[in-house]
Scaffold this motif. Structure first.
Motif, PDB file in Angstrom:
ATOM      1  N   VAL A  91     -12.672  11.835   4.683  1.00 32.95           N
ATOM      2  CA  VAL A  91     -11.253  11.664   4.979  1.00 32.95           C
ATOM      3  C   VAL A  91     -11.050  10.253   5.508  1.00 32.95           C
ATOM      4  O   VAL A  91     -11.720   9.843   6.466  1.00 32.95           O
ATOM      5  CB  VAL A  91     -10.767  12.696   6.011  1.00 32.95           C
ATOM      6  N   LEU A  92     -10.161   9.522   4.859  1.00 34.61           N
ATOM      7  CA  LEU A  92      -9.885   8.137   5.243  1.00 34.61           C
ATOM      8  C   LEU A  92      -8.457   8.026   5.754  1.00 34.61           C
ATOM      9  O   LEU A  92      -7.548   8.683   5.245  1.00 34.61           O
ATOM     10  CB  LEU A  92     -10.082   7.204   4.042  1.00 34.61           C
ATOM     11  N   THR A  93      -8.288   7.202   6.759  1.00 34.43           N
ATOM     12  CA  THR A  93      -6.934   6.955   7.257  1.00 34.43           C
ATOM     13  C   THR A  93      -6.383   5.702   6.598  1.00 34.43           C
ATOM     14  O   THR A  93      -7.124   4.773   6.264  1.00 34.43           O
ATOM     15  CB  THR A  93      -6.926   6.765   8.780  1.00 34.43           C
ATOM     16  N   ALA A  94      -5.083   5.692   6.427  1.00 36.36           N
ATOM     17  CA  ALA A  94      -4.412   4.541   5.838  1.00 36.36           C
ATOM     18  C   ALA A  94      -3.322   4.073   6.794  1.00 36.36           C
ATOM     19  O   ALA A  94      -2.582   4.897   7.347  1.00 36.36           O
ATOM     20  CB  ALA A  94      -3.797   4.916   4.491  1.00 36.36           C
ATOM     21  N   PRO A  95      -3.205   2.783   7.006  1.00 39.66           N
ATOM     22  CA  PRO A  95      -2.124   2.287   7.856  1.00 39.66           C
ATOM     23  C   PRO A  95      -0.780   2.494   7.157  1.00 39.66           C
ATOM     24  O   PRO A  95      -0.735   2.664   5.934  1.00 39.66           O
ATOM     25  CB  PRO A  95      -2.441   0.798   8.002  1.00 39.66           C
ATOM     26  N   ARG A  96       0.263   2.502   7.928  1.00 41.83           N
ATOM     27  CA  ARG A  96       1.591   2.617   7.330  1.00 41.83           C
ATOM     28  C   ARG A  96       1.799   1.456   6.374  1.00 41.83           C
ATOM     29  O   ARG A  96       1.550   0.300   6.709  1.00 41.83           O
ATOM     30  CB  ARG A  96       2.666   2.620   8.415  1.00 41.83           C
ATOM     31  N   ALA A  97       2.260   1.757   5.180  1.00 40.58           N
ATOM     32  CA  ALA A  97       2.498   0.710   4.187  1.00 40.58           C
ATOM     33  C   ALA A  97       3.640  -0.192   4.633  1.00 40.58           C
ATOM     34  O   ALA A  97       4.569   0.245   5.327  1.00 40.58           O
ATOM     35  CB  ALA A  97       2.811   1.333   2.834  1.00 40.58           C
ATOM     36  N   ALA A  98       3.580  -1.445   4.240  1.00 40.06           N
ATOM     37  CA  ALA A  98       4.621  -2.398   4.596  1.00 40.06           C
ATOM     38  C   ALA A  98       5.964  -1.945   4.031  1.00 40.06           C
ATOM     39  O   ALA A  98       6.025  -1.360   2.939  1.00 40.06           O
ATOM     40  CB  ALA A  98       4.275  -3.778   4.050  1.00 40.06           C
ATOM     41  N   PRO A  99       7.055  -2.202   4.759  1.00 38.55           N
ATOM     42  CA  PRO A  99       8.378  -1.831   4.241  1.00 38.55           C
ATOM     43  C   PRO A  99       8.623  -2.491   2.879  1.00 38.55           C
ATOM     44  O   PRO A  99       8.213  -3.625   2.639  1.00 38.55           O
ATOM     45  CB  PRO A  99       9.332  -2.380   5.299  1.00 38.55           C
ATOM     46  N   GLY A 100       9.272  -1.766   1.972  1.00 40.38           N
ATOM     47  CA  GLY A 100       9.566  -2.303   0.651  1.00 40.38           C
ATOM     48  C   GLY A 100       9.226  -1.301  -0.427  1.00 40.38           C
ATOM     49  O   GLY A 100       8.832  -0.160  -0.159  1.00 40.38           O
ATOM     50  N   LEU A 101       9.401  -1.740  -1.666  1.00 42.06           N
ATOM     51  CA  LEU A 101       9.127  -0.891  -2.819  1.00 42.06           C
ATOM     52  C   LEU A 101       7.777  -1.269  -3.406  1.00 42.06           C
ATOM     53  O   LEU A 101       7.561  -2.406  -3.830  1.00 42.06           O
ATOM     54  CB  LEU A 101      10.224  -1.066  -3.869  1.00 42.06           C
ATOM     55  N   HIS A 102       6.865  -0.298  -3.462  1.00 43.77           N
ATOM     56  CA  HIS A 102       5.518  -0.514  -3.972  1.00 43.77           C
ATOM     57  C   HIS A 102       5.421   0.089  -5.375  1.00 43.77           C
ATOM     58  O   HIS A 102       5.621   1.307  -5.540  1.00 43.77           O
ATOM     59  CB  HIS A 102       4.485   0.127  -3.046  1.00 43.77           C
ATOM     60  N   LEU A 103       5.130  -0.729  -6.372  1.00 43.91           N
ATOM     61  CA  LEU A 103       4.994  -0.258  -7.751  1.00 43.91           C
ATOM     62  C   LEU A 103       3.522   0.077  -7.975  1.00 43.91           C
ATOM     63  O   LEU A 103       2.688  -0.821  -8.102  1.00 43.91           O
ATOM     64  CB  LEU A 103       5.465  -1.328  -8.731  1.00 43.91           C
ATOM     65  N   VAL A 104       3.205   1.358  -8.002  1.00 45.82           N
ATOM     66  CA  VAL A 104       1.813   1.803  -8.006  1.00 45.82           C
ATOM     67  C   VAL A 104       1.420   2.335  -9.381  1.00 45.82           C
ATOM     68  O   VAL A 104       1.990   3.321  -9.863  1.00 45.82           O
ATOM     69  CB  VAL A 104       1.582   2.890  -6.943  1.00 45.82           C
TER      70      VAL A 104
END
Length: 319
Positions: free
Chosen positions: A28-41
């Protein structure tokens, strides 16, 4: 990679981040909150193992994932144990969904946009959203990854220095043939999508218009039943009835032969008249297809007209 492994037996250091985790290889890995904005994944086009580490971290770290079909995206999030808020964004609800997304972005939210498969905006909804997000001054971040266009180009064994992506061809036969005639004039490898229920008809049209060119049929890329056929277009069309039509198709058509130029109509007529004096209509058409750069269907129709004219002149001469 900023994600860090977290023991599943303790909550130390995980307070407030329980919804921002993903699982990879049993960890299980933790991820920081993504930067504000629209992320095209970009997401896998078939094999779920093709997801990138950055994509997983971002999907786990955003506030919302906007997706075409929540059922399809949920397969991905469940595979990697991502507890995400999924919201539909597709061509049917886009006009209503865009203002809500823009409102959330204005409040500082981080939102990921994904398509059902591959890179967002490539023959998928999203262009208008990205345009409006940019106009509003919000950040747009692209996460590169899987693409059926590039995957098909890579395995087609055709020139890749220049290529033209057409997307889906028109569904109606007349419009499709007209568009293929236009595409035949482009000096580059052509990449197009086609559905299983139309692929055989499209191959027949391609054979009429670009029959001598090398091509590849790429079906179900990266999936269990992936299949790639490579041959000149006319051979692929001839064997179309043996093609499994279930699945998704990418057609890759090689560029015109070096030095090929598009003949004018008077030049074509002159070539056909000369050939018809010594050859059959079939042979004259084949010769003209190689030299003229014009569609086979067009050449065949004109050859029949000229052959009839020649027969009529011959009958007049007998009188």
């Amino acid at each position: 990679m900023r994600a860090k492994a977290v023991s599943t037996n303790t909550t130390e250091g995980v307070t407030g981040t329980s919804d921002r985790t993903f699982s990879l290889g049993g960890h299980v890995l933790t991820a920081p909150r993504a930067a504000p904005g629209l992320h095209l994944v970009a997401t896998p086009i078939g094999n779920l193992g093709d997801i990138t580490l950055r994509a997983l971290e971002t999907l786990a770290g955003v506030d919302i994932i906007a997706c075409e079909d929540t059922r399809i995206t949920r397969r991905l999030t469940e595979r990697y144990a991502i507890a995400a808020l999924l919201k539909p964004y597709h061509e049917h609800n886009a006009a209503l969904a865009r203002p809500k997304i823009l409102e959330r972005l204005a409040q500082g939210a981080s939102i990921a946009l994904v398509s059902d498969a591959g890179t967002p905006l490539i023959s998928d909804p999203g262009f208008k959203l990205v345009r409006e997000v940019c106009a509003a001054g919000h950040q747009v971040i692209a996460l590169p990854g899987p693409s059926s266009v590039l995957a098909a180009l890579a395995v087609a064994a055709l020139p890749t220095d220049r290529f033209y992506f057409e997307g889906f061809l028109p569904s109606r036969a007349t419009a499709r043939r007209a568009r293929l005639a236009e595409l035949a004039r482009i000096d580059a490898t052509l990449v197009m999508f086609e559905s299983g229920n139309r692929v055989q008809d499209t191959l027949a049209d391609l054979a009429d218009i670009m029959g001598a060119r090398d091509a590849a049929i790429c079906r179900e890329m990266t999936k269990m039943h992936e299949e790639v056929r490579r041959a000149p277009v006319f051979e692929l069309a001839r064997a179309a009835d043996t093609l499994e039509t279930r699945g998704e198709f990418v057609l890759v058509i090689g560029p015109p032969a070096a030095g090929t130029q598009i003949m004018t109509e008077p030049e074509l007529d002159q070539l056909l008249r000369s050939s018809l004096m010594r050859d059959s209509v079939k042979d004259a058409v084949a010769h003209a297809v190689e030299l003229s750069g014009r569609p086979r269907r067009e050449i065949y129709a004109r050859a029949l007209e000229l052959a009839k004219e020649g027969e009529a002149e011959g009958e007049d001469g007998k009188d």
